[in-house]
Scaffold this motif. Structure first.
Motif, PDB file in Angstrom:
ATOM      1  N   CYS A 256      48.685  50.953  45.680  1.00 53.91           N
ATOM      2  CA  CYS A 256      47.261  50.627  45.743  1.00 53.91           C
ATOM      3  C   CYS A 256      46.596  51.341  46.923  1.00 53.91           C
ATOM      4  O   CYS A 256      45.668  52.108  46.745  1.00 53.91           O
ATOM      5  CB  CYS A 256      47.083  49.118  45.845  1.00 53.91           C
ATOM      6  SG  CYS A 256      45.372  48.571  45.857  1.00 53.91           S
TER       7      CYS A 256
ATOM      8  N   TYR B  82      43.215  41.630  46.588  1.00 59.70           N
ATOM      9  CA  TYR B  82      42.981  41.561  45.146  1.00 59.70           C
ATOM     10  C   TYR B  82      42.831  40.114  44.667  1.00 59.70           C
ATOM     11  O   TYR B  82      41.882  39.794  43.943  1.00 59.70           O
ATOM     12  CB  TYR B  82      44.127  42.256  44.410  1.00 59.70           C
ATOM     13  CG  TYR B  82      44.102  42.075  42.923  1.00 59.70           C
ATOM     14  CD1 TYR B  82      43.053  42.577  42.148  1.00 59.70           C
ATOM     15  CD2 TYR B  82      45.126  41.401  42.279  1.00 59.70           C
ATOM     16  CE1 TYR B  82      43.040  42.410  40.773  1.00 59.70           C
ATOM     17  CE2 TYR B  82      45.120  41.234  40.902  1.00 59.70           C
ATOM     18  CZ  TYR B  82      44.080  41.738  40.156  1.00 59.70           C
ATOM     19  OH  TYR B  82      44.060  41.563  38.801  1.00 59.70           O
TER      20      TYR B  82
ATOM     21  N   ILE C 182      47.804  45.893  39.696  1.00 60.40           N
ATOM     22  CA  ILE C 182      46.790  46.788  40.268  1.00 60.40           C
ATOM     23  C   ILE C 182      47.347  48.169  40.579  1.00 60.40           C
ATOM     24  O   ILE C 182      46.624  49.040  41.026  1.00 60.40           O
ATOM     25  CB  ILE C 182      46.136  46.187  41.531  1.00 60.40           C
ATOM     26  CG1 ILE C 182      47.184  45.830  42.588  1.00 60.40           C
ATOM     27  CG2 ILE C 182      45.268  45.000  41.168  1.00 60.40           C
ATOM     28  CD1 ILE C 182      46.605  45.336  43.903  1.00 60.40           C
TER      29      ILE C 182
END
Length: 109
Positions: free
Chosen positions: A24, A53, A69
């Motif tokens: 990420c 998140y 993600i």
């Protein structure tokens, strides 16, 4: 304000812990700080990104379904069991998430 989560350990701990790139934020973080969506595809994300998140999901759309993600095409999710593990989420954020999950379960029953 919640305490700032950091993806680094002390120098002595860093030497013992292999580094893995977060999919990420692309930071190299200790492997012990990483979690994945259980896809088996190496979708490792640091706990800092997971905290951001989960907080955004709860505050933004109120969702308690936390999709991977690391890869927009991945259909896997972060399980409640994984998110409940000690040290994955900030204590207050985890309490908020558990409260929201509980309320969602009450609504659906």
């Amino acid at each position: 304000d919640p305490p700032e989560l950091v993806c680094l350990l002390t120098d002595s701990e860093e030497e013992e812990d292999e580094k893995v790139e977060c999919k990420c934020c692309y930071m190299d973080c200790p492997a012990s700080e990483m979690k994945d969506c259980q896809s088996g595809q190496g979708h490792f994300v640091c706990r800092v990104c997971i905290n951001h998140y989960v907080g955004e999901q709860l505050d933004g759309n109120g969702s308690t379904l936390f999709k991977c993600i690391a890869d927009p095409d991945c259909q896997n999710h972060y399980t409640n069991e994984m998110l409940d593990q000690e040290g994955v989420l900030d204590e207050k954020l985890n309490a908020r998430r558990n409260d929201r999950v509980f309320r969602d379960n009450l609504k659906s029953s």
